[in-house]
Design a protein around this motif. Structure first.
Motif, PDB file in Angstrom:
ATOM      1  N   PRO A 193       2.949 -13.798 -19.718  1.00  0.00           N
ATOM      2  CA  PRO A 193       3.975 -14.843 -19.533  1.00  0.00           C
ATOM      3  C   PRO A 193       3.995 -15.850 -20.680  1.00  0.00           C
ATOM      4  N   CYS A 194       2.810 -16.170 -21.234  1.00  0.00           N
ATOM      5  CA  CYS A 194       2.781 -17.127 -22.354  1.00  0.00           C
ATOM      6  C   CYS A 194       3.413 -16.511 -23.605  1.00  0.00           C
ATOM      7  N   PHE A 250      10.049  -8.214 -17.074  1.00  0.00           N
ATOM      8  CA  PHE A 250       9.283  -9.122 -16.212  1.00  0.00           C
ATOM      9  C   PHE A 250       8.759  -8.419 -14.958  1.00  0.00           C
ATOM     10  N   ALA A 257       8.574 -20.048 -15.428  1.00  0.00           N
ATOM     11  CA  ALA A 257       9.148 -20.762 -16.580  1.00  0.00           C
ATOM     12  C   ALA A 257       9.632 -19.774 -17.643  1.00  0.00           C
ATOM     13  N   SER A 258       8.787 -18.799 -17.969  1.00  0.00           N
ATOM     14  CA  SER A 258       9.169 -17.856 -19.040  1.00  0.00           C
ATOM     15  C   SER A 258      10.342 -16.978 -18.602  1.00  0.00           C
ATOM     16  N   LEU A 303      18.210 -17.813 -22.265  1.00  0.00           N
ATOM     17  CA  LEU A 303      18.395 -17.457 -23.676  1.00  0.00           C
ATOM     18  C   LEU A 303      19.282 -16.215 -23.804  1.00  0.00           C
ATOM     19  N   THR A 321      14.321 -20.936 -30.003  1.00  0.00           N
ATOM     20  CA  THR A 321      14.985 -22.221 -29.773  1.00  0.00           C
ATOM     21  C   THR A 321      14.487 -23.327 -30.708  1.00  0.00           C
ATOM     22  N   ALA A 324       5.847 -14.445 -23.578  1.00  0.00           N
ATOM     23  CA  ALA A 324       7.303 -14.552 -23.359  1.00  0.00           C
ATOM     24  C   ALA A 324       7.793 -15.957 -23.692  1.00  0.00           C
ATOM     25  N   LEU A 325       6.976 -16.953 -23.336  1.00  0.00           N
ATOM     26  CA  LEU A 325       7.350 -18.338 -23.671  1.00  0.00           C
ATOM     27  C   LEU A 325       7.371 -18.562 -25.184  1.00  0.00           C
ATOM     28  N   TYR A 330      -0.458 -18.854 -12.963  1.00  0.00           N
ATOM     29  CA  TYR A 330       0.279 -17.668 -13.421  1.00  0.00           C
ATOM     30  C   TYR A 330       1.737 -17.750 -12.955  1.00  0.00           C
ATOM     31  N   PHE A 389       3.739 -20.241 -15.120  1.00  0.00           N
ATOM     32  CA  PHE A 389       4.077 -19.693 -16.445  1.00  0.00           C
ATOM     33  C   PHE A 389       5.111 -18.569 -16.331  1.00  0.00           C
ATOM     34  N   LEU A 403      13.572 -19.211 -18.645  1.00  0.00           N
ATOM     35  CA  LEU A 403      13.993 -19.525 -20.019  1.00  0.00           C
ATOM     36  C   LEU A 403      14.504 -18.288 -20.750  1.00  0.00           C
ATOM     37  N   SER A 404      13.839 -17.145 -20.521  1.00  0.00           N
ATOM     38  CA  SER A 404      14.286 -15.900 -21.167  1.00  0.00           C
ATOM     39  C   SER A 404      15.695 -15.531 -20.703  1.00  0.00           C
ATOM     40  N   VAL A 464      10.617 -17.203 -26.511  1.00  0.00           N
ATOM     41  CA  VAL A 464      11.743 -18.113 -26.223  1.00  0.00           C
ATOM     42  C   VAL A 464      11.691 -19.321 -27.156  1.00  0.00           C
ATOM     43  N   PRO A 473      -5.065 -13.163 -17.672  1.00  0.00           N
ATOM     44  CA  PRO A 473      -3.890 -12.925 -16.817  1.00  0.00           C
ATOM     45  C   PRO A 473      -2.614 -13.629 -17.294  1.00  0.00           C
ATOM     46  N   ILE A 474      -2.757 -14.742 -18.015  1.00  0.00           N
ATOM     47  CA  ILE A 474      -1.554 -15.487 -18.415  1.00  0.00           C
ATOM     48  C   ILE A 474      -1.069 -15.122 -19.823  1.00  0.00           C
TER      49      ILE A 474
END
Lengths: 70, 372
Positions: free
Chosen positions: B309-310, A9, A38-39, A46, B320, B312-313, A32, A35, A42-43, B316, B305-306
């Motif tokens: 992070p997306c 990260f 949150a990621s 986990l 799950t 990574a989501l 940004y 997101f 959550l990571s 996850v 740019p996102i």
């Protein structure tokens, strides 16, 4: 594992942040940030073996309750 | 606001749909357990059932030329309701991406890279998808035709390799199961591979000469992809017969049994490579569409740019979503067809009806204003 996630990260931030700041698009920076946070959270959860709720399993039980299943 | 600047040809669009569908041949295990050697019949029924569905997608896209699904939702349902419907779609696209990446990870982990942790496989594949999504639609769909040709060649080779094992008696007996089983399999096939083509409504505005050729190419891609899966199912049944229900990956077993010129055997590696390539393509398209939908929904200039992070989501979420493959398969057989029906059939058809009613009312008002 947790160290690896933190490292990943940090690298992610190093890749994205300079261009985001340069763009001065504050809306994009906020999105940004949402997101990213949150990621990251959550990571980490986990990696720490915290059992996260599954939306699909919840939906599965809901559909079964509604008798919408085979 | 245009988020995507690149454009693709109608042919590229058609081959992308075919490739996207063909990659779902891994998912035949969801329904071959239910109808065994008769699976091809409800599958053909689902192809026929889905033709009007594809036509409705095309009509929806043609009613709002130059608009993707998220923009159409806002135009039809208004700002607030449109955003809610679009948010549901974003979640749906996101879920599809996560489930497919999990399927790919499980497949690679179980068949080729047994000692590599599934998380590493998933992360590496997703990074590749992020890379292609970064360069946009043209790059994501560029190699669809190449992938499709390779998969057709491998399919043809596999049929030659198992030619001696093909038993036409394996298709018998027919109509030997309760009607409910056929309905269930038709429903699963209609929603899990075929209805997922709703995601292509996100890219129709970027197809050259879209409104004119869309019907031909959308339907062409759908039929090409579905016929390829049908050939895979027919090949698997003709070789494995009723035992098909015991394998989690019937095609993999068929490739394992095949021999070519009595020297080349154990060709399952070909199947693995083919499936990895096809699933990579499918996940790239799904991830790209998810990012495009998020950017459109949140009204941002670029999704680039996102991406990380997306991604990574997605990782996850992939871990799950379901605790194991068995739960995933069981849910896919029992409740997922109903759940997916909402996004793939009910919402698009409702959108089409509302847009039709709105246009009719508008025309009526215009005619009244002219007559006054």
């Amino acid at each position: 594992m947790i160290v690896l996630i933190i490292l990943a990260f940090i690298i992610m931030l190093a890749i994205n942040l300079p261009s985001l700041i340069k763009s001065r698009d504050y809306k994009l920076i906020i999105i940004y940030g949402c997101f990213y946070t949150a990621s990251f959270a959550l990571s980490l959860l986990l990696a720490m073996n915290v059992k996260l709720p599954s939306i699909l399993e919840m939906a599965d039980s809901l559909f079964k309750t509604l008798k919408l299943s085979y | 606001m245009t988020i995507e600047n690149s454009r693709i040809s109608a042919g590229q669009f058609m081959f992308s749909i075919a490739c996207f569908l063909h990659s779902s041949s891994l998912l035949t295990s969801f329904f071959v357990i239910i109808t065994r050697n008769e699976s091809w019949m409800p599958f053909v029924a689902s192809i026929i059932i889905c033709i009007p569905l594809i036509v409705s997608y095309v009509l929806l896209s043609k009613s709002y030329p130059g608009m993707n699904l998220i923009q159409i939702n806002e135009a039809v349902f208004g700002r607030v309701a449109g955003k809610i419907v679009s948010a549901l779609y974003v979640w749906f696209f996101f879920t599809l991406t996560s489930l497919n990446i999990r399927d790919l990870g499980t497949f690679v982990n179980k068949t080729t890279m047994v000692k590599t942790p599934i998380s590493i496989i998933i992360i590496l594949f997703l990074l590749l998808c992020v890379w292609s999504a970064y360069y946009g639609l043209e790059v994501v769909t560029r190699y669809s035709i190449v992938f499709l040709i390779i998969s057709c060649v491998i399919l043809f080779i596999s049929i030659i390799a198992v030619y001696d094992l093909i038993e036409l008696d394996n298709f018998l007996p027919m109509f030997d199961m309760p009607l409910n089983n056929y309905v269930q399999v038709s429903h699963i096939a209609s929603t899990i591979p075929f209805g997922e083509t709703v995601i292509f409504l996100m890219v129709t505005p970027y197809v050259d000469n879209a409104p004119k050729n869309l019907m031909r190419y959308f339907l062409g891609g759908f039929l090409l992809g579905s016929i390829l899966i049908l050939i895979v199912i027919l090949r698997d049944i003709s070789v494995l017969g009723n035992t098909i229900q015991y394998f989690s990956l019937p095609s993999f077993e068929v490739f394992r049994l095949g021999t070519l010129f009595q020297t080349i055997s154990h060709m399952e590696i070909m199947f693995s490579i083919l499936l990895i390539v096809l699933l990579y393509f499918k996940i790239s398209v799904l991830f790209y569409v998810t990012m495009l939908a998020i950017a459109q929904l949140l009204n941002i200039r670029s999704y680039r740019p996102i991406l990380l992070p997306c991604a990574a989501l997605v990782v996850v979420y992939a871990f799950t979503a379901f605790k194991d493959v068995i739960t995933h398969t069981k849910t896919a057989q029992e409740t997922t067809p109903f759940f997916w029906t909402l996004f793939e059939i009910l919402l698009p058809v409702l959108t089409l009806i509302v847009s039709f009613v709105k246009k009719k009312a508008k025309n009526k008002n215009n005619r009244k204003a002219v007559s006054k």
